[in-house]
Design a protein around this motif. Structure first.
Motif, PDB file in Angstrom:
ATOM      1  N   TYR A  58      -8.308  -5.946  -3.660  1.00 28.97           N
ATOM      2  CA  TYR A  58      -7.004  -5.459  -3.200  1.00 28.97           C
ATOM      3  C   TYR A  58      -6.254  -6.561  -2.457  1.00 28.97           C
ATOM      4  CZ  TYR A  58      -3.421  -2.739  -0.893  1.00 28.97           C
ATOM      5  OH  TYR A  58      -2.206  -2.288  -0.455  1.00 28.97           O
ATOM      6  N   ARG A  62      -2.785  -8.351  -3.680  1.00 26.69           N
ATOM      7  CA  ARG A  62      -1.623  -8.333  -2.785  1.00 26.69           C
ATOM      8  C   ARG A  62      -1.186  -9.754  -2.429  1.00 26.69           C
ATOM      9  NH1 ARG A  62       1.872  -5.904  -2.773  1.00 26.69           N
ATOM     10  NH2 ARG A  62       2.322  -5.850  -0.564  1.00 26.69           N
ATOM     11  N   LEU A 100      -9.793   4.982  -3.850  1.00 27.01           N
ATOM     12  CA  LEU A 100      -8.505   4.859  -3.161  1.00 27.01           C
ATOM     13  C   LEU A 100      -7.887   3.475  -3.339  1.00 27.01           C
ATOM     14  CD1 LEU A 100      -9.300   6.802   0.125  1.00 27.01           C
ATOM     15  CD2 LEU A 100      -7.658   7.463  -1.653  1.00 27.01           C
ATOM     16  N   LEU A 101      -8.682   2.446  -3.199  1.00 28.89           N
ATOM     17  CA  LEU A 101      -8.162   1.093  -3.361  1.00 28.89           C
ATOM     18  C   LEU A 101      -7.699   0.850  -4.795  1.00 28.89           C
ATOM     19  CD1 LEU A 101     -10.741  -0.782  -1.151  1.00 28.89           C
ATOM     20  CD2 LEU A 101      -8.284  -0.623  -0.713  1.00 28.89           C
ATOM     21  N   GLU A 103      -6.668   3.113  -6.953  1.00 29.94           N
ATOM     22  CA  GLU A 103      -5.454   3.896  -7.197  1.00 29.94           C
ATOM     23  C   GLU A 103      -4.232   3.210  -6.580  1.00 29.94           C
ATOM     24  OE1 GLU A 103      -6.268   7.835  -5.739  1.00 29.94           O
ATOM     25  OE2 GLU A 103      -7.551   8.306  -7.452  1.00 29.94           O
ATOM     26  N   MET A 104      -4.378   2.709  -5.363  1.00 32.05           N
ATOM     27  CA  MET A 104      -3.255   2.053  -4.694  1.00 32.05           C
ATOM     28  C   MET A 104      -2.788   0.818  -5.454  1.00 32.05           C
ATOM     29  SD  MET A 104      -4.196   2.327  -0.649  1.00 32.05           S
ATOM     30  CE  MET A 104      -2.778   1.364  -0.173  1.00 32.05           C
ATOM     31  N   ILE A 105      -3.732  -0.037  -5.832  1.00 32.57           N
ATOM     32  CA  ILE A 105      -3.320  -1.276  -6.493  1.00 32.57           C
ATOM     33  C   ILE A 105      -2.846  -1.001  -7.917  1.00 32.57           C
ATOM     34  CG2 ILE A 105      -5.556  -2.086  -7.377  1.00 32.57           C
ATOM     35  CD1 ILE A 105      -2.793  -4.207  -5.705  1.00 32.57           C
ATOM     36  N   ARG A 107      -1.226   1.583  -8.986  1.00 33.20           N
ATOM     37  CA  ARG A 107       0.151   2.086  -8.863  1.00 33.20           C
ATOM     38  C   ARG A 107       1.120   0.927  -8.623  1.00 33.20           C
ATOM     39  NH1 ARG A 107      -1.020   6.213  -6.462  1.00 33.20           N
ATOM     40  NH2 ARG A 107      -1.355   5.416  -4.355  1.00 33.20           N
ATOM     41  N   GLN A 108       0.725  -0.012  -7.766  1.00 33.75           N
ATOM     42  CA  GLN A 108       1.579  -1.174  -7.496  1.00 33.75           C
ATOM     43  C   GLN A 108       1.729  -2.047  -8.732  1.00 33.75           C
ATOM     44  OE1 GLN A 108       0.225  -3.218  -3.938  1.00 33.75           O
ATOM     45  NE2 GLN A 108      -0.151  -1.262  -2.929  1.00 33.75           N
TER      46      GLN A 108
END
Length: 160
Positions: A58, A62, A100-101, A103-105, A107-108
């Motif tokens: 992640y 980022r 969770l990690l 899914e977050m990345i 989506r980004q």
């Protein structure tokens, strides 16, 4: 890589948590801490490693997106694994963190413009790594460890 191939790779990456959860459904509780040999990771160790690796993944993604060209830190996965009191770490929490990690990345990543995929980070061992290469590395990383979980479970079953 063309956009269609990248979209397929991103889909594979995004479905990683489901594939990991499905693999773990086949693992009885008694097999979680079984090691197939000296220096070999248990299934619990593998899942904890995946969660910790996903934290790095992640941050690296980022970095590529927000600060292209900047260096990232390497880490010694074996030292991380050896320094963890595995028995006190619930597999479910590691799976949740991984999910969770991811899914977050994911989506980004879906929202990025085409030009972002050629941005890179500077890895101390790999050199420049583009976002597209990063995606391939981390999708493959999970696939490698899913195979390791399967082999470890089979070794457990052979010993039972």
């Amino acid at each position: 890589m063309n956009p269609e191939a990248r979209a397929a790779l991103l889909m594979s990456f995004a479905t990683g948590p489901r594939r990991l959860a499905a693999a773990l459904e086949a693992v009885p509780a008694a097999a979680l801490d079984f090691s197939p040999g000296p220096g070999k990771w248990s299934i619990r160790s593998i899942v904890l490693h995946l969660a910790e690796s996903e934290i790095h993944a992640y941050v690296r993604a980022r970095t590529i997106i927000a600060e292209p060209g900047n260096p990232v830190q390497a880490y010694d996965q074996d030292a991380w694994a050896a320094s963890l009191d595995e028995g006190s770490q619930p597999v479910e929490e590691a799976l949740d963190l991984f999910r969770l990690l991811r899914e977050m990345i994911a989506r980004q990543l879906r929202a990025l413009p085409e030009a972002a995929w050629t941005q890179c980070m500077r890895h101390p061992q790999r050199g420049d790594v583009t976002l597209e290469q990063w995606l391939s590395i981390y999708d493959g990383h999970l696939a490698t460890h899913l195979g390791q979980i399967d082999r470890t479970l089979k070794a457990f079953q052979a010993c039972s």
